[in-house]
Design a protein around this motif. Structure first.
Motif, PDB file in Angstrom:
ATOM      1  N   PRO A  21       0.903  11.598 -14.901  1.00 22.97           N
ATOM      2  CA  PRO A  21       0.127  10.409 -14.959  1.00 22.97           C
ATOM      3  C   PRO A  21       0.155   9.616 -13.668  1.00 22.97           C
ATOM      4  N   MET A  22       1.279   9.749 -12.882  1.00 28.43           N
ATOM      5  CA  MET A  22       1.225   9.030 -11.397  1.00 28.43           C
ATOM      6  C   MET A  22       0.206   9.999 -10.284  1.00 28.43           C
ATOM      7  N   LYS A  23       0.477  11.259 -10.640  1.00 26.80           N
ATOM      8  CA  LYS A  23      -0.241  12.090  -9.442  1.00 26.80           C
ATOM      9  C   LYS A  23      -1.674  11.757 -10.007  1.00 26.80           C
ATOM     10  N   ASN A  24      -2.062  11.953 -11.022  1.00 28.03           N
ATOM     11  CA  ASN A  24      -3.651  11.965 -11.272  1.00 28.03           C
ATOM     12  C   ASN A  24      -4.083  10.543 -10.936  1.00 28.03           C
ATOM     13  N   ALA A  25      -3.563   9.558 -11.297  1.00 29.94           N
ATOM     14  CA  ALA A  25      -4.043   8.251 -11.074  1.00 29.94           C
ATOM     15  C   ALA A  25      -4.230   8.074  -9.436  1.00 29.94           C
ATOM     16  N   VAL A  26      -3.025   8.599  -8.678  1.00 27.82           N
ATOM     17  CA  VAL A  26      -3.266   8.465  -7.270  1.00 27.82           C
ATOM     18  C   VAL A  26      -4.371   9.289  -6.815  1.00 27.82           C
ATOM     19  N   THR A  27      -4.879  10.435  -7.349  1.00 27.73           N
ATOM     20  CA  THR A  27      -5.954  11.253  -6.946  1.00 27.73           C
ATOM     21  C   THR A  27      -7.286  10.588  -7.517  1.00 27.73           C
ATOM     22  N   LYS A  28      -7.358   9.926  -8.596  1.00 25.15           N
ATOM     23  CA  LYS A  28      -8.209   9.789  -9.438  1.00 25.15           C
ATOM     24  C   LYS A  28      -8.849   8.211  -9.050  1.00 25.15           C
ATOM     25  N   TYR A  29      -7.765   7.299  -8.721  1.00 21.05           N
ATOM     26  CA  TYR A  29      -8.005   6.113  -8.769  1.00 21.05           C
ATOM     27  C   TYR A  29      -7.436   5.230  -7.530  1.00 21.05           C
ATOM     28  N   ARG A  30      -7.451   6.069  -6.511  1.00 18.67           N
ATOM     29  CA  ARG A  30      -6.486   5.422  -5.323  1.00 18.67           C
ATOM     30  C   ARG A  30      -7.393   4.120  -4.698  1.00 18.67           C
TER      31      ARG A  30
ATOM     32  N   LEU B 224       0.933  -1.063  -0.011  1.00 17.96           N
ATOM     33  CA  LEU B 224      -0.015  -0.166  -0.085  1.00 17.96           C
ATOM     34  C   LEU B 224       1.038   1.244  -0.062  1.00 17.96           C
ATOM     35  N   LYS B 225       1.876   1.226   0.557  1.00 16.45           N
ATOM     36  CA  LYS B 225       3.023   2.400   1.133  1.00 16.45           C
ATOM     37  C   LYS B 225       3.532   2.838  -0.567  1.00 16.45           C
TER      38      LYS B 225
END
Lengths: 450, 175
Positions: free
Chosen positions: A410-419, A379-380
């Motif tokens: 892409p990494m930042k958006n993925a974490v924000t939108k698909y956590r 998870l980390k």
């Protein structure tokens, strides 16, 4: 929209569209004749400034304004570098212009060089575009043979040479100062700015760098006028917004029925692009997410598909920008980590290595993703990817050029939108180890070629 | 004097023959300095020898009035130029996202299996070198391949098998 008439792709599909006779039969080279017949370079710059044309290569900087940064009354030489290194994944609009209508591109270069007083243009083209290279070279040869290029064009004091310069398979050469370094025969390491190329560019001389599609807009602005151009697209909303005017080539690829390059007024939405042009999401499936304009620009969810793809739109949903307006559509079968794996692998491969945060950050992210895909995710790692994303790029101020921002988004958006999906995937694929806090060993990279 | 030989290509010193020198020199008037002819020169040598052997670097450097290290520095930055000859035919399979979404990985696997190579490798008979490419810019025809200046569109794993034979045949016909 109903009465929108494509201009950039008007000749595409006609027989022998890449030859001089066909281009001239369809009104080609009238703009340069008009300009040589009585306009001054300042007139052309003012026209382009008034049109609101913004660069189509990704950054969206106002073209006419960029030209005004060239020093006044410079004794020369001033160089034009034409950026045809189109390497942003999912982007192929410039390839189509060069292959199917190279004379439109050449006329655009002529107009740009006339305005900026450049007398030599280097067209830097990626080596993966052999057909575009051949068609352009043959079009240039036709122009020299008919007095459209060379000394004293049309009997005026305007002279111009255009030289093709082939790249060697490096994405970073699309960054304008990386392109200049590569043109000069060096490794394509972007330069620290300022000085900007307009002041000190190729061979330490004032240089203007413009994208193929940007230049292809110029003949139409000269022929049809500023009012025509400004009647298309999304108007400015205030003094700080330069607006999104003119026609734009939108690429759509991935999970649609009819991938392709389509011309529409700036401000088309992703949903319109998919439904009206792309034939819908393929196989009757549901759309899940998309890349707004080349993978550098981040990630949009299906719920965000009604945001206009103009210069301001993608930023409203956390994306980096419009980029190249090349949309990659992903259907419901694509996992968020599949998307990230392809994206991060690309940037790890293409980081030029000059700035440590980018060189290390992109390859770490690739290794983390390969480990997650191999069922050893923690998870980390989600926070780790986010931290890398927030640490590399011009945005945090740690790199010279924007390649790392493109890798970060892409990494930042993925974490924000698909956590939630990321957490669920890791828990499912690593049921015994997802909670581990300690460092874990990296895997051997699966794919060769690094 | 033979300076090197590999995969059916032999080069003798000087590697830059009068023809190659003339071709490189033709680029000089285009640029304000000779260093800018580095990439064109590397392309010219690469097209002739299917590689840029180490022995060619000092000769190119001398022509361009550079140190060999400068030429090598530039050469080594780009993945395109190899020190050993690639196969008679050099093929790229696109591995970027728009191709991957439509089966690009399967095409790459099928090509590798059929040719008996890993990405970046050359067939034992020296006929075909297979590489992956980062976005080839033909996403409307994904999955795509590029070989011998030709784009192969909308590939499937089955077509990849047929294409592998076709590329070998192209190599037999001289590349």
């Amino acid at each position: 929209m109903a009465d929108f008439e494509p201009v950039l792709l008007a000749n595409v599909g006609k027989a022998d569209s890449w030859t001089l006779p066909v281009y001239e039969q369809n009104g080609g080279y009238q703009a340069i004749r008009k300009v040589l017949g009585g306009m001054s370079p300042v007139d052309v710059i003012e026209t382009v400034k008034s049109s609101g044309l913004r660069g189509r290569g990704g950054a969206g900087f106002p073209t006419g304004l960029k030209w005004t940064f060239l020093p006044k009354d410079h004794p020369g030489p001033i160089y034009m570098c034409v950026n045809a290194d189109e390497s942003e994944p999912a982007t192929f609009n410039n390839r189509i212009l060069m292959e199917d209508d190279p004379h439109q591109v050449i006329e655009g270069i002529m107009l740009g060089c006339f305005a900026t007083r450049a007398r030599v243009a280097y067209l830097y083209i990626r080596v993966e575009y052999p057909t575009a290279y051949k068609r352009l070279q043959s079009a240039i040869d036709e122009c020299y043979a008919t007095g459209k290029l060379g000394q004293n064009i049309n009997g005026t004091d305007f002279s111009l040479d255009i030289f093709l310069h082939r790249g060697a398979a490096a994405y970073i050469c699309g960054e304008e100062t990386g392109l200049i370094e590569s043109l000069e025969g060096k490794r394509a390491w972007p330069r620290i700015k300022p000085p900007f190329p307009a002041v000190e560019g190729a061979f330490r001389k004032p240089t203007v760098v413009n994208n193929i599609e940007t230049l292809a807009c110029l003949p139409h602005i000269i022929n049809r006028g500023v009012d025509w151009f400004k009647s298309i697209g999304i108007p400015s909303t205030g003094p700080r917004d330069p607006g999104s005017y003119g026609p734009k080539l939108y690429c759509v690829s991935g999970h649609v029925e009819k991938p392709g390059c389509y011309e529409a007024p700036l401000g088309l939405t992703t949903r319109e692009l998919i439904e009206r042009f792309g034939g819908g999401v393929w196989k009757g499936r549901k759309g899940k997410m998309s890349v707004p304009g080349g993978v550098s620009m981040g990630l949009m969810t299906e719920k965000e598909w009604d945001i206009p793809l103009d210069f301001a739109g993608p930023g409203k949903v956390g994306c980096l920008g419009l980029g190249t307006a090349a949309v990659t559509v992903m259907d419901e079968t694509v996992g968020i980590f599949d998307y990230l794996t392809y994206t991060c692998r690309f940037f790890a491969h293409e980081s030029c290595g000059q700035c440590t945060p980018c060189r290390e950050g992109t390859s770490w992210s690739e290794r983390i993703l390969q480990r997650i895909m191999a069922g050893k995710g923690r998870l980390k790692d989600i926070e780790l990817l986010n931290t890398i994303g927030n640490s590399i790029g011009i945005t945090p101020g740690t790199t010279i050029c924007g390649l790392a921002d493109g890798a970060a988004w892409p990494m930042k958006n993925a974490v924000t939108k698909y956590r939630d999906e990321m957490e669920a995937f890791i828990k499912k694929t690593n049921p015994n180890g997802w909670g581990v806090e300690d460092a874990v060993e990296a895997l051997q990279l699966v794919q060769l070629g690094h | 004097m033979a300076a090197g030989t590999a995969n059916g290509v032999t080069w003798t010193k000087p590697i830059l023959t009068p023809e190659i020198r003339a071709e490189i020199s033709a680029y000089f008037p285009r640029y304000p300095n000779k260093q800018a002819v580095t990439l064109p020169a590397l392309h010219i040598v690469n097209e002739k020898l299917r590689c840029v052997p180490m022995e060619a670097i000092p000769e190119i450097a001398e022509m361009l009035e550079l140190s060999p290290a400068q030429v090598h520095d530039t050469l080594s930055f780009y993945g395109f130029f190899k020190a050993e000859p690639h196969g008679t035919v050099r093929a790229w399979v696109c591995r970027s996202i728009s191709c991957a979404l439509r089966g690009g990985d399967e095409v790459l696997d099928a090509m590798c299996n059929k040719l008996g190579v890993k990405p970046g490798g050359m067939t034992a008979d020296g006929k075909v070198t297979l590489e992956f490419g980062e976005c080839l810019g033909v996403c409307e025809h994904a999955p795509a391949m590029l070989a011998n200046d030709k784009v192969y569109k909308n590939m499937t794993a089955e077509q990849a098998g047929l294409l592998a034979d076709e590329l070998r045949a192209q190599a037999d016909a001289g590349g």
